[in-house]
Write a protein that holds these residues in place. Structure first.
Motif: not given
Length: 154
Positions: A4-8, A53-55, A59-61, A69-70
């Motif tokens: 979660r931290w890495l994705l953020a 693309v990365v955003l 973001g979708a993930m 949070k879903g």
């Protein structure tokens, strides 16, 4: 927790790269008077596309991949809807510059001189996209701080 931290972190870094790229492409288009200006514009456009693309992927993930949070939370979060509205507008605005830049790239590869008369128009579009990108960041930071109808605001 780590994912979660890495994705953020990657998502937020992509905003910085996106902003730098769209500003660079917009400045290049505004000043574009000859094919000598195109390599920098193409480079900035590559950065803009890659960061987009990365955003979108991160973001979708985060929103729909079960990492945050879903989907039910995000779908009912007003600032998320603002953020997604800004994204849709950015993507719609991108159609004309993207098509023109693809034509320009093909012309340069063929050894032809592309018609650059639309460059000022695409620079104006880039300014709107920059503003919308800033709106996305403002909405994201508001969500992160619990501002919105679901959180009761501040």
């Amino acid at each position: 927790m780590l994912i979660r931290w890495l994705l953020a972190a990657v998502h937020l870094l992509a905003f910085g790269f996106a902003l730098a790229s769209i500003l660079r492409r917009t400045r290049g288009l505004r000043r574009c008077t000859s094919t000598e200006d195109l390599p920098m514009i193409f480079s900035a456009d590559n950065g803009w596309g890659g960061s987009a693309v990365v955003l979108i992927v991160t973001g979708a993930m985060r929103a729909f991949g079960g990492f945050e949070k879903g989907a039910p939370y995000y779908i009912h979060e007003p600032l998320f809807l603002v953020k997604m509205g800004a994204l849709v507008l950015i993507l719609l605005l991108e159609i004309a510059p993207m098509m023109a830049l693809l034509r320009w790239r093909l012309a340069v590869r063929r050894g032809d001189v592309p018609d650059l008369t639309g460059a000022p128009k695409y620079a104006r579009i880039g300014r709107w996209q920059t503003l919308l990108l800033v709106v996305m960041v403002i909405a994201a930071t508001g969500m992160a701080r619990g501002i919105g109808l679901d959180a009761g605001g501040e």
